[in-house]
Design an enzyme around this catalytic site. Structure first.
Site, PDB file in Angstrom:
ATOM      1  N   ASP A 108       0.810  -1.212   0.000  1.00  0.00           N
ATOM      2  CA  ASP A 108       0.000   0.000   0.000  1.00  0.00           C
ATOM      3  C   ASP A 108       0.849   1.269   0.000  1.00  0.00           C
ATOM      4  O   ASP A 108       0.591   2.191  -0.778  1.00  0.00           O
ATOM      5  CB  ASP A 108      -0.940  -0.015   1.218  1.00  0.00           C
ATOM      6  CG  ASP A 108      -1.951   1.110   1.194  1.00  0.00           C
ATOM      7  OD1 ASP A 108      -3.089   0.868   0.751  1.00  0.00           O
ATOM      8  OD2 ASP A 108      -1.611   2.239   1.610  1.00  0.00           O
ATOM      9  N   VAL A 158      -5.436   2.383  -0.007  1.00  0.00           N
ATOM     10  CA  VAL A 158      -5.454   1.786  -1.349  1.00  0.00           C
ATOM     11  C   VAL A 158      -5.929   0.343  -1.271  1.00  0.00           C
ATOM     12  O   VAL A 158      -6.716  -0.118  -2.105  1.00  0.00           O
ATOM     13  CB  VAL A 158      -4.068   1.873  -2.004  1.00  0.00           C
ATOM     14  CG1 VAL A 158      -4.127   1.287  -3.417  1.00  0.00           C
ATOM     15  CG2 VAL A 158      -3.586   3.317  -2.059  1.00  0.00           C
ATOM     16  N   ASP A 159      -5.477  -0.380  -0.264  1.00  0.00           N
ATOM     17  CA  ASP A 159      -5.968  -1.743  -0.065  1.00  0.00           C
ATOM     18  C   ASP A 159      -7.469  -1.756   0.194  1.00  0.00           C
ATOM     19  O   ASP A 159      -8.186  -2.627  -0.309  1.00  0.00           O
ATOM     20  CB  ASP A 159      -5.243  -2.395   1.105  1.00  0.00           C
ATOM     21  CG  ASP A 159      -3.893  -2.984   0.716  1.00  0.00           C
ATOM     22  OD1 ASP A 159      -3.809  -3.586  -0.354  1.00  0.00           O
ATOM     23  OD2 ASP A 159      -2.938  -2.846   1.489  1.00  0.00           O
ATOM     24  N   VAL A 160      -7.932  -0.806   0.998  1.00  0.00           N
ATOM     25  CA  VAL A 160      -9.370  -0.744   1.297  1.00  0.00           C
ATOM     26  C   VAL A 160     -10.160  -0.450   0.027  1.00  0.00           C
ATOM     27  O   VAL A 160     -11.178  -1.105  -0.262  1.00  0.00           O
ATOM     28  CB  VAL A 160      -9.649   0.301   2.384  1.00  0.00           C
ATOM     29  CG1 VAL A 160     -11.156   0.490   2.579  1.00  0.00           C
ATOM     30  CG2 VAL A 160      -9.006  -0.108   3.712  1.00  0.00           C
ATOM     31  N   GLY A 204     -10.220  -3.548  -2.102  1.00  0.00           N
ATOM     32  CA  GLY A 204     -11.165  -4.524  -1.577  1.00  0.00           C
ATOM     33  C   GLY A 204     -12.595  -4.181  -1.929  1.00  0.00           C
ATOM     34  O   GLY A 204     -13.401  -5.063  -2.262  1.00  0.00           O
TER      35      GLY A 204
END
Length: 372
Positions: free
Chosen positions: A140, A168-170, A173
């Site tokens: 991230d 960014v990961d969120v 997802g």
């Protein structure tokens, strides 16, 4: 209770954050999620600590792994690979975020699975795509840097800053979950599955919304502005006689009401500040005027008056204060989920409120199973 995704089986090969977040959301909505973990170590985030809860569990892992069962498989072992394939060809959805090409080496990529499971929905999550960026590691912080987010985060005269959570990961997802739900809808009509590819860089670029649109549509390359907004004013943090407050004035009505509360209605007819465009162009002068006026009272007093006048204003809470605010507003921001060992974990609840098929919380994040 009936759930939105009853009888949906998700096989989750992913780890860290983006994939587990997506599969947790599907689990909250009723899917049966089976998490595949490595022998001995499991998901990397099981060791990402502190903090740990009172039972010694890493809270990072817990935050994205409720409503899942876990099994241990060594995908380098032929027997375990065969078991993984057996599970995959009977699943509705497979989610993975391995290095591009690795699942093909294991015989577990979409092309090899769909022959035996044509209805399979297969979501692959990468850092930079399956082609030109296949060899690049997708962390991230790295994506926030190379994807432009750090260039617009932080004070103008300071160093670039990352956002305080792996945003960014969120985002990835959430995009992955949206793609999976769209593919499920398509399968309902056609009977066929499909492959979904999402990558962190593309998700960040899409998530930059107005900042990205300013570049793609007008050629404007934004820069760091601290707490200021490139297109709205007043929209930043202001010092008061005691403490600070945030003003988020999004239209001329709100600005007029702000001026009225501050006893400065003359600002509304000032050519520099009468419109949002003017206020943005004369942001520095407006900031100086507001700082002078706000110095008369402490922040809590201003927040009370401004909120009563429907002017968006608030304090800068810490995380505890944020949860306390949500609780005071009746939003029930947490859920406590019992574990099979008699322990319990309290986590942020799923924010989706569905009137007929609300999210459910059936199981706490799983312990890493012992290998048989």
């Amino acid at each position: 209770m009936t759930t939105a995704l009853d009888n949906l089986h998700v096989l989750d090969f992913s780890r860290i954050l983006a994939g587990p977040f997506a599969t947790m959301l599907l689990g909250d909505l009723g899917a049966t999620v089976t998490k595949i973990e490595r022998p001995g170590v499991g998901d990397d985030t099981r060791t990402w600590a502190p903090p740990r809860d009172r039972h010694g569990q890493a809270t990072y892992f817990q935050s994205v792994n409720r409503n899942k069962d876990a099994i241990v498989l060594d995908l380098t072992d032929p027997h375990d690979r065969a078991e993984a394939r057996r599970l995959a060809v009977s699943a509705d959805v497979v989610v993975e975020n391995f290095r591009p090409g690795l699942m093909a080496e294991f015989g577990l990529d979409y092309d090899q699975l769909r022959a035996d499971n044509p209805g399979l929905i297969y979501c692959g999550i990468t850092g930079f795509g399956r082609t030109g960026g296949a060899a690049l590691p997708g962390y991230d912080l790295l994506v926030q840097a190379v994807g432009g987010l750090m260039s617009i985060t932080g004070p103008p005269d300071g160093e670039p800053q990352k956002v305080g959570v792996a945003v960014v990961d969120v985002l990835t997802g959430l995009f992955a979950t949206t793609g999976i739900l769209a593919a499920l809808h398509h399968r309902e009509r056609s009977g066929t599955g499909q492959r979904i590819d999402v990558d962190l860089l593309s998700c960040l670029l899409a998530g930059l919304v107005n900042q990205a649109g300013g570049y793609t549509s007008a050629g404007v390359i934004p820069s760091r502005m601290g707490n200021r907004h490139p297109s709205i004013a007043p929209y930043e943090l202001y010092p008061c006689a005691d403490g600070e407050l945030v003003l988020a004035v999004g239209n001329d009505r709100q600005f007029a009401d702000l001026c009225k509360v501050l006893g400065a209605s003359h600002l509304c007819i000032d050519d520099r500040f009468a419109t949002n465009t003017g206020r943005v162009l004369h942001r520095a002068e407006l900031y100086a005027e507001l700082v002078r006026l706000l110095a008369d009272k402490p922040a809590p007093a201003w927040i009370e008056e401004l909120t009563r006048a429907r002017v968006p204003a608030g304090a800068v809470n810490d995380i505890a204060g944020a949860f306390a605010l949500a609780e005071s507003l009746g939003l029930a921001p947490t859920v406590t989920i019992p574990g099979v060992d008699g322990t319990a974990v309290t986590l942020p609840r799923n924010p989706i409120n569905l009137s007929a098929t609300p999210p459910t919380y059936r199981s706490a994040p799983p312990a890493l199973p012992r290998r048989q």
